[in-house]
Design a protein around this motif. Structure first.
Motif, PDB file in Angstrom:
ATOM      1  N   VAL A  11       0.849  -1.191   0.000  1.00 33.59           N
ATOM      2  CA  VAL A  11       0.000   0.000   0.000  1.00 33.59           C
ATOM      3  C   VAL A  11       0.886   1.242   0.000  1.00 33.59           C
ATOM      4  N   GLU A  12       0.672   2.134  -0.948  1.00 36.92           N
ATOM      5  CA  GLU A  12       1.419   3.384  -1.007  1.00 36.92           C
ATOM      6  C   GLU A  12       0.673   4.421  -0.170  1.00 36.92           C
ATOM      7  N   PHE A  13       1.174   4.670   1.028  1.00 38.76           N
ATOM      8  CA  PHE A  13       0.532   5.607   1.949  1.00 38.76           C
ATOM      9  C   PHE A  13       1.129   6.994   1.722  1.00 38.76           C
ATOM     10  N   GLY A  14       0.844   7.550   0.528  1.00 37.55           N
ATOM     11  CA  GLY A  14       1.435   8.827   0.155  1.00 37.55           C
ATOM     12  C   GLY A  14       1.034   9.964   1.063  1.00 37.55           C
ATOM     13  N   LEU A  15      -0.173   9.918   1.591  1.00 35.78           N
ATOM     14  CA  LEU A  15      -0.666  10.985   2.464  1.00 35.78           C
ATOM     15  C   LEU A  15       0.203  11.098   3.714  1.00 35.78           C
ATOM     16  N   LEU A  16       0.490   9.960   4.340  1.00 34.30           N
ATOM     17  CA  LEU A  16       1.312   9.973   5.548  1.00 34.30           C
ATOM     18  C   LEU A  16       2.761  10.306   5.214  1.00 34.30           C
ATOM     19  N   ARG A  17       3.259   9.774   4.109  1.00 38.81           N
ATOM     20  CA  ARG A  17       4.633  10.081   3.711  1.00 38.81           C
ATOM     21  C   ARG A  17       4.809  11.584   3.489  1.00 38.81           C
ATOM     22  N   ALA A  18       3.812  12.214   2.883  1.00 34.86           N
ATOM     23  CA  ALA A  18       3.876  13.659   2.656  1.00 34.86           C
ATOM     24  C   ALA A  18       3.865  14.429   3.975  1.00 34.86           C
ATOM     25  N   ALA A  19       3.109  13.925   4.957  1.00 37.51           N
ATOM     26  CA  ALA A  19       3.072  14.586   6.265  1.00 37.51           C
ATOM     27  C   ALA A  19       4.437  14.534   6.938  1.00 37.51           C
TER      28      ALA A  19
END
Length: 454
Positions: free
Chosen positions: A275-283
């Motif tokens: 799963v690419e958790f881009g939202l959290l990575r951006a945070a």
């Protein structure tokens, strides 16, 4: 339910709070730790952590005979009906939680656990750890339960005794019921679920809060660019019941012992699950950038270069009410200032003078003395009571950078200082808002020239 015999392995923030609070609920609690000197101090009622109410609970538990401290982990475990694991799970190089301490203790104690004992993991651990620990124990008569903690440093005792919720997860419902019954005296909803879901709750909650903090800091940057007032914006947002006012305060970034490592672990878990958790990575990426924004504001305030510039810093702990410096955004900002050649003199009400690479003084006015700029990085209430007229007399510059919006801009303006907050107009020494763009002129600032401080 009748009082239970409980063992708690680990006497850090979580372990000591858990042990002392369970003893205050009437249970017979033994806390075990391998640090002999620490155990001896605790036996005398001396606590190492700054946590309101905790020392009193430890003293009360010792006096009542419901709380004791041991070095022998096996002795503590062998007597317990319920054993809590409150051990560190630091981030590894890949961001994953390091379970070495947890697994080592379980391996050591698995054969001494009494029949029908319940092993409770309170440490923050990756999803699937309870299943992994059950296999490591290898006993059908010992159940493993996930009971994550939701304790905030500085309010840990209150959080334990007046919790928003208690989460208990196990694939053995009877064991989950036994753990839930330990909290029967507390007026709080209990979420009973499977172990994997309970483990996920802790990560899901902490990572949501981290994203909320990165959101408000980025929102503050946008407010500065567009001339909006972050304080009014967050007030309007927070009154929406779907959002709420919590975690809408800006700052130099989020840190501490939980959010950074839990965010890293969640990103890692997601990657392993495809799963690419881009939202959290951006945070997470935004959090690092916000720390740099604070340094950029200081740099702009002193003329564009920090080389050889004296900067005063107020606050080093990751938040007020604790002595914890772990992953403190304040310490990271100080490190970045030093990297650019600044001479940093810092003051924090609870940090001792020994801090590598930084001059730490025991008085806020000494931190401000001859400083070209002053930076407020921790929201200690003492800083609001500072005599700003005296600060003006001892400082060389006139700018106070306040990324938490902790101070009263009008008070500083009346004293002749320039206040730079987050997402709000600069307050100059006339007390009038002068906008974000400015250039340094002598001992003050001049409006109208954007130096790109964002």
């Amino acid at each position: 339910m009748l009082p239970q015999r409980i063992a708690v392995v680990g006497t850090g923030y979580v372990g000591l709070t858990t042990g002392a609070c369970l003893a205050s609920l009437g249970h017979d609690v033994t806390c075990a730790d391998v640090d002999e000197a620490k155990v001896e101090r605790l036996r005398r009622g001396r606590t190492d952590v700054l946590e309101p109410g905790l020392a009193d609970l430890v003293a009360d538990g010792l006096a009542a005979g419901r709380l004791r401290f041991l070095v022998d982990l096996a002795e503590a475990a062998g007597e317990a009906e319920v054993l809590f694991l409150c051990l560190p799970t630091p981030s590894g190089r890949d961001g994953a939680a390091d379970l070495t301490a947890v697994e080592s203790v379980v391996h050591e104690l698995r054969r001494v656990l009494r029949p029908r004992a319940v092993l409770v993991c309170k440490s923050t651990v990756p999803v699937g750890t309870a299943t992994r620990l059950a296999a490591l124990v290898g006993r059908d008569d010992v159940a493993v339960v996930s009971n994550p903690e939701f304790l905030r440093e500085g309010t840990a005792v209150a959080d334990f005794l007046r919790p928003d919720r208690i989460v208990v997860g196990s694939d053995v419902p009877a064991a989950a019921d036994r753990v839930a019954s330990l909290y029967a005296a507390l007026d709080a909803p209990v979420v009973r679920t499977d172990a994997r879901s309970a483990e996920m709750v802790k990560y899901a909650a902490n990572c949501f809060l981290a994203m909320k903090l990165s959101y408000v800091n980025t929102l503050g940057e946008l407010c500065e660019r567009l001339g909006a007032d972050l304080a009014a914006v967050t007030e309007g947002m927070g009154l929406d019941r779907r959002i709420g006012p919590g975690f809408l305060r800006p700052g130099p970034g989020w840190g501490g012992s939980c959010l950074p490592k839990d965010a890293a672990a969640m990103v890692r878990m997601a990657a392993l699950a495809g799963v690419e958790f881009g939202l959290l990575r951006a945070a997470v990426e935004a959090n690092q950038r916000h720390r740099g924004r604070v340094v950029a504001k200081v740099r702009a305030a002193v003329g564009g270069s920090l080389a050889g510039v004296r900067v005063g810093v107020l606050g080093l702990t990751f938040k007020a009410g604790t002595s914890d410096l772990r992953d403190s955004p304040a310490v990271e900002v100080v490190r970045l200032l030093c990297e650019e050649g600044a001479e940093v003199v810092a003051h924090d009400p609870v940090v001792s003078p020994e801090l590598a690479g930084v001059v730490v003084v025991d008085d806020p006015y000494l931190a401000a003395k001859q400083a070209e700029a002053l930076v407020v990085l921790t929201e200690w209430p003492q800083f609001r009571a500072i005599d700003w007229a005296l600060v003006v007399r001892v400082m060389t510059g006139r700018t106070v950078v306040d990324p938490r919006n902790h101070l009263d801009p009008e008070s500083l303006a009346r004293a002749g200082l320039v206040w730079l907050g987050t997402g709000r107009a600069v307050r100059g020494n006339t007390g009038r808002p002068v906008g974000e763009g400015f250039r340094r002129v002598g001992r003050g600032v001049d409006p109208g020239v954007d130096l790109g401080v964002g």
